[in-house]
Design an enzyme around this catalytic site. Structure first.
Site, PDB file in Angstrom:
ATOM      1  N   LYS A  20       0.984  -1.262   0.081  1.00 52.40           N
ATOM      2  CA  LYS A  20       0.099  -0.173  -0.058  1.00 52.40           C
ATOM      3  C   LYS A  20       0.815   1.064  -0.123  1.00 52.40           C
ATOM      4  O   LYS A  20       1.866   1.427   0.719  1.00 52.40           O
ATOM      5  CB  LYS A  20      -0.853   0.117   1.240  1.00 52.40           C
ATOM      6  CG  LYS A  20      -1.686   1.369   1.497  1.00 52.40           C
ATOM      7  CD  LYS A  20      -1.940   1.474   2.767  1.00 52.40           C
ATOM      8  CE  LYS A  20      -1.053   1.616   4.073  1.00 52.40           C
ATOM      9  NZ  LYS A  20      -0.153   3.004   3.737  1.00 52.40           N
ATOM     10  N   ASP A 154      -5.368   0.667   8.625  1.00 54.58           N
ATOM     11  CA  ASP A 154      -5.023   0.440   7.119  1.00 54.58           C
ATOM     12  C   ASP A 154      -5.544  -0.865   6.423  1.00 54.58           C
ATOM     13  O   ASP A 154      -5.362  -1.066   5.313  1.00 54.58           O
ATOM     14  CB  ASP A 154      -3.328   0.441   6.914  1.00 54.58           C
ATOM     15  CG  ASP A 154      -2.799   1.761   7.103  1.00 54.58           C
ATOM     16  OD1 ASP A 154      -3.425   2.737   6.986  1.00 54.58           O
ATOM     17  OD2 ASP A 154      -1.693   1.923   7.195  1.00 54.58           O
TER      18      ASP A 154
END
Length: 301
Positions: A20, A154
């Site tokens: 990410k 996240d």
């Protein structure tokens, strides 16, 4: 919840856990409970960890492998690992008739640990996707997102692993602008940065929510837009860990690099290129120059 526990061998399944990357990250405020509010455009790279499930009748265990798995102690594969926590939450949320099994999970750690590219979060999200499929758990996406929120800020955005705008403390997700074809180089110099310390070091006013278009026609348009944004945590991370600034300087001077920036709270940094091939070639050259660094180059997913 009632589920069937299987004893017969089942198919081996694999799930990718993509890195990410925060193309920008604005700290927009702070809640009374101390959590910071963020606005970030998140994308996912071809680089990633890999989770493989070998089902059998034994209790579920986790094994760590790969370049960065070997650097972690045995305790890192215990019940406190996010992958094992994800498995436990999914087991509890499984629908009646789910075919729960034990066995072995093998996590190939190809991404640097605690490096600002969501490795642990992506691993947890991969575990939710993989075991929901393997166990025929029947857990809907909305419930998976609720489980993901319990695992970390996240993890929800990593569940779909698609370009998204992330706000709040990570729980408010919306579709991001359509991205043009482009390439990315990722670099981690091997020096860890403490996320809490980076937030404590941040000074000055909060950054405003970014004004984004619905799409970018070219990589240059993307970079021109991103140049108006920032990473609120980059300056404090460079103060704490000067090698991060060294990496950013080197990335910015790579031939054909369009933009260099830090991802998340560090220490991984990225550079954008017009094409995946340009990024791959730049990464190959940089890896030869810096053999002790983790370097990857290629396309976004």
């Amino acid at each position: 919840m009632s589920a069937t526990v299987l004893t017969a061998p089942q198919s081996i399944l694999t799930e990718e856990a993509h890195a990410k990357i925060n193309l920008y990250l604005h700290v927009t405020g702070k809640r009374p409970d101390g959590y910071h509010l963020l606005d970030s455009l998140v994308v996912f790279a071809g680089a990633g960890d890999r989770l493989t499930y070998f089902p059998d009748a034994t209790p579920l265990t986790l094994e760590l492998g790969g370049r960065f798995g070997a650097t972690l102690g045995a305790d890192a594969a215990g019940p406190d690992n996010l992958v094992m926590k994800a498995a436990s939450l999914l087991r509890a949320a499984s629908k009646p008739g789910a075919k729960i099994q034990g066995g072995r999970l093998l996590l190939e750690k190809n991404l640097p640990v605690a490096s600002g590219i969501g490795g642990g979060s992506a691993d947890a999200a991969a575990a939710l996707r993989l075991l929901n499929r393997a166990w025929h758990a029947g857990v809907e996406t909305s419930t998976l997102l609720q489980l993901a929120e319990q695992l970390g800020a996240d993890v929800p955005v990593c569940l779909a692993s698609q370009t998204a705008r992330m706000e709040g403390i990570g729980e408010h997700l919306s579709a991001g602008p359509a991205l043009p074809d482009c390439g990315m180089v990722l670099v981690n110099c091997g020096v860890g940065v403490s996320t809490p310390e980076v937030f404590r070091k941040r000074e000055g006013a909060f950054h405003a929510r970014a004004d984004l278009p619905t799409r970018w026609a070219s990589a240059q348009d993307l970079v021109d837009s991103l140049a108006q944004q920032t990473n609120s945590l980059e300056a404090p991370a460079c103060q704490i860990c000067p090698p991060v600034q060294d990496v950013l300087t080197i990335l910015a001077h790579l031939p054909e690099a369009l933009l260099a920036r830090m991802s998340g709270s560090g220490a991984t940094c990225f550079a954008l290129f017009s094409t995946p091939d340009q990024a791959y070639q730049a990464a190959q050259h940089l890896a030869e120059q810096q053999p002790d660094w983790w370097v990857w180059g290629g396309a976004l997913v």
